[in-house]
Design a protein around this motif. Sequence first.
Motif, PDB file in Angstrom:
ATOM      1  N   GLU A 372       0.825  -1.202   0.000  1.00  0.00           N
ATOM      2  CA  GLU A 372       0.000   0.000   0.000  1.00  0.00           C
ATOM      3  C   GLU A 372       0.868   1.264   0.000  1.00  0.00           C
ATOM      4  OE1 GLU A 372      -2.794  -0.035   3.178  1.00  0.00           O
ATOM      5  OE2 GLU A 372      -3.870  -1.808   2.452  1.00  0.00           O
ATOM      6  N   ALA A 373       1.943   1.243   0.771  1.00  0.00           N
ATOM      7  CA  ALA A 373       2.832   2.395   0.811  1.00  0.00           C
ATOM      8  C   ALA A 373       3.498   2.626  -0.533  1.00  0.00           C
ATOM      9  CB  ALA A 373       3.893   2.199   1.891  1.00  0.00           C
ATOM     10  N   ASP A 376       0.802   3.758  -3.278  1.00  0.00           N
ATOM     11  CA  ASP A 376       0.388   5.132  -3.039  1.00  0.00           C
ATOM     12  C   ASP A 376       1.219   6.111  -3.862  1.00  0.00           C
ATOM     13  OD1 ASP A 376      -1.021   7.219  -1.458  1.00  0.00           O
ATOM     14  OD2 ASP A 376       0.968   7.588  -0.643  1.00  0.00           O
ATOM     15  N   LEU A 377       2.440   5.717  -4.197  1.00  0.00           N
ATOM     16  CA  LEU A 377       3.340   6.558  -4.989  1.00  0.00           C
ATOM     17  C   LEU A 377       3.461   6.092  -6.432  1.00  0.00           C
ATOM     18  CD1 LEU A 377       6.227   6.820  -2.351  1.00  0.00           C
ATOM     19  CD2 LEU A 377       4.711   8.681  -3.043  1.00  0.00           C
ATOM     20  N   SER A 415      11.454   9.330  -1.951  1.00  0.00           N
ATOM     21  CA  SER A 415      10.128   9.824  -1.573  1.00  0.00           C
ATOM     22  C   SER A 415       9.929   9.825  -0.063  1.00  0.00           C
ATOM     23  CB  SER A 415       9.013   9.035  -2.267  1.00  0.00           C
ATOM     24  OG  SER A 415       9.095   9.203  -3.661  1.00  0.00           O
ATOM     25  N   ARG A 417      10.405   7.594   2.250  1.00  0.00           N
ATOM     26  CA  ARG A 417       9.720   6.440   2.835  1.00  0.00           C
ATOM     27  C   ARG A 417      10.685   5.268   2.967  1.00  0.00           C
ATOM     28  NH1 ARG A 417       3.622   6.436   0.092  1.00  0.00           N
ATOM     29  NH2 ARG A 417       3.215   8.636   0.544  1.00  0.00           N
ATOM     30  N   ASP A 443       3.788  15.130   6.110  1.00  0.00           N
ATOM     31  CA  ASP A 443       3.280  15.634   4.833  1.00  0.00           C
ATOM     32  C   ASP A 443       1.858  15.175   4.534  1.00  0.00           C
ATOM     33  OD1 ASP A 443       3.604  12.969   4.280  1.00  0.00           O
ATOM     34  OD2 ASP A 443       4.950  13.250   2.561  1.00  0.00           O
ATOM     35  N   GLY A 444       1.198  14.599   5.552  1.00  0.00           N
ATOM     36  CA  GLY A 444      -0.190  14.176   5.379  1.00  0.00           C
ATOM     37  C   GLY A 444      -0.358  12.720   5.037  1.00  0.00           C
ATOM     38  N   SER A 445       0.731  12.029   4.686  1.00  0.00           N
ATOM     39  CA  SER A 445       0.639  10.608   4.356  1.00  0.00           C
ATOM     40  C   SER A 445       1.023   9.766   5.563  1.00  0.00           C
ATOM     41  CB  SER A 445       1.563  10.271   3.183  1.00  0.00           C
ATOM     42  OG  SER A 445       1.639   8.855   3.016  1.00  0.00           O
ATOM     43  N   TYR A 447       2.317   6.968   5.449  1.00  0.00           N
ATOM     44  CA  TYR A 447       3.452   6.123   5.093  1.00  0.00           C
ATOM     45  C   TYR A 447       4.786   6.865   5.103  1.00  0.00           C
ATOM     46  CZ  TYR A 447      -0.515   3.432   3.305  1.00  0.00           C
ATOM     47  OH  TYR A 447      -1.705   2.775   3.186  1.00  0.00           O
ATOM     48  N   THR A 448       4.746   8.183   5.177  1.00  0.00           N
ATOM     49  CA  THR A 448       5.976   8.961   5.143  1.00  0.00           C
ATOM     50  C   THR A 448       6.779   8.760   6.424  1.00  0.00           C
ATOM     51  OG1 THR A 448       5.002  10.636   3.697  1.00  0.00           O
ATOM     52  CG2 THR A 448       6.930  11.291   4.953  1.00  0.00           C
TER      53      THR A 448
END
Length: 611
Positions: A372-373, A376-377, A415, A417, A443-445, A447-448
């Motif tokens: 998923e992480a 997402d990118l 990115s 992550r 940053d709102g994610s 996964y970051t």
Amino acid sequence: MDTKFRLGGTIYLVIAFVFIIGLLLGVINSNYMLKFLPNETGFGLDDNGSNITRLSEETLKTLEKEKYLIIYNENNPYSVNLKDNINQTLEYMKKEVVIASLSEIPASFNDFHNVIVALEEVSQISNLSTLETYTAEGGRVFFAIRPEINDSLQNLYRKLGIYEVGEFITSNGMKLTSNVLIKQNQLVMERAEIGDNSSLSVGIDNRSTVYMESIDEVPLLWDIPYENGKFMVFNGSLLGSKENRGLITGAISILNENFIYPIMNMKLAYIDDFPAPIPEGKNENIFEEYRRDIPSFYQDIWWPDMLKTSAKYDVKYTGVVIQNYGDKVTPPFEVTNQDRNTFVQFGRELLKMGGEIGVHGYNHQSLTVNQEAAMDLGYNAWKNQADMELSLIKTVNFVKGIFSNYDLTTYVPPSNRIDEVGEAALKQAIPSVNVLSSLYLPDGSPYTTVHEFDISDGFIHIPRITAGYEYSDKTKWALVNGVTSIGVFSHFIHPDDILDEERSSGKKWSVLEEEYDHLLRNTYKDYPWLKSMTARDAGQQLTNYLNADVYIKEESNRIVVSIDKFPGEMSFILRTKKNIGKLKDCTVQKVDEDVYYVEAKKATIELGLVD
């Protein structure tokens, strides 16, 4: 008549000289000479450096740290978050923090240098009258969130300088009417840049000093004397956010008559994906402006501009290498030599200007097994740690093939992550890497990877605070808060932002370069005392900073700072309205109104203060 042309001795000397110079230049620019380029030995996580000074046991027994009490409501999620944010801010300032929930409030506040109220339900503080007495007798109290509207608090409101209380409002941006953020007096921030700030519509009396107000002149931060002490009020709800730690630091500094705190003092600039393969072909905007294809633009325009800003504004770049932009996450991982000359040219010049080469990865696929992480990118998740290790080893071998004696010590996750499997792969594949640089601000994610400036899980975390070529208000806000709170400028850019319409905001390089120049110029002008360094240097700097213990003793006419595990030099910010008097074992530089930059040269320093 025949005329013979003869070469004189001088001509032969000139030819020989040119030949020798050409030969030397050839050797200097050859691959053979790359192994002699500058490199610094890496350091371990337990390395305290060779200049560490310990205070004696007898001296340590006489020293105490200032205590700060944070009162919060354990049943209110925002109060818990606010408490955590203030606690981290104070810990960075090397203050001793005591945290108390509503049920744990001490009977007396006399042991505390300051009391910070991190809840809005003030009426639930059982010994509120004791808190008022503490202030009247010389204590300092900071209400870090606008208090509740409650008739039972009318008496307290008057003591806080409030003579009229209206409704809750969302204040319209903010304007600093002081230098609560260093060098930012009169800074105006729109609501869109700082987020929603829930405030009380209040009227405050003229005994108050206002340090910040909304754009439509609602007071947001003020203090007011109360007998021998002082109250300070933040009329808002922003201080639970990490990007506002400079406001917390500035407010607490101003609340106290004289206030000194250590800073990390680091100025860092990263170039992600550099050196890296340069796309072939033409970009319409670049060709229109410079009549060059993409590779020629980077060699002739972009990189010279980067070097120019570096020289003008004292910046050392940390570049982090990737091999390609492919999406391959399963072996075999192959390396082609088609871009080797690019790596050689940029890498050599990066090192010659005092910069650093770090690792970004084999490609731009984040080291995570979380599908998923990755999705997402638009990336691919790795199947296992072993595949990650093979890709990283391939990258190290490529770099070592060019810079044979160069030790890689810094890793920046693509990115921003990386998961636990990725970190394990990194440790195994490149054991020399001990600096991990991701993000400081969320940053709102989910996964970051977001870090503090700390040491944990086997890495020294040196996160980046700001990013991009554009000098937006949002970037400036994060920047000045970072400098005020911890004395850090940590910024990153991507070379290929220019090629992306969205990431460049549709701006041409001439515009982006001007904004980037403005960002670095203002930072250099406002904070010339920041020490430029690479991520490798910052790893040692942060290690020394975190290991040091700082003790402050304030007297009527001087401040004595004692530092256990003193690393040879340490930086501080001092706020005082007094004049600076006699100094011992330190230097002091005025950097703003009532603000001074202090450098400690020995483990114990003294600063004289003159009324």
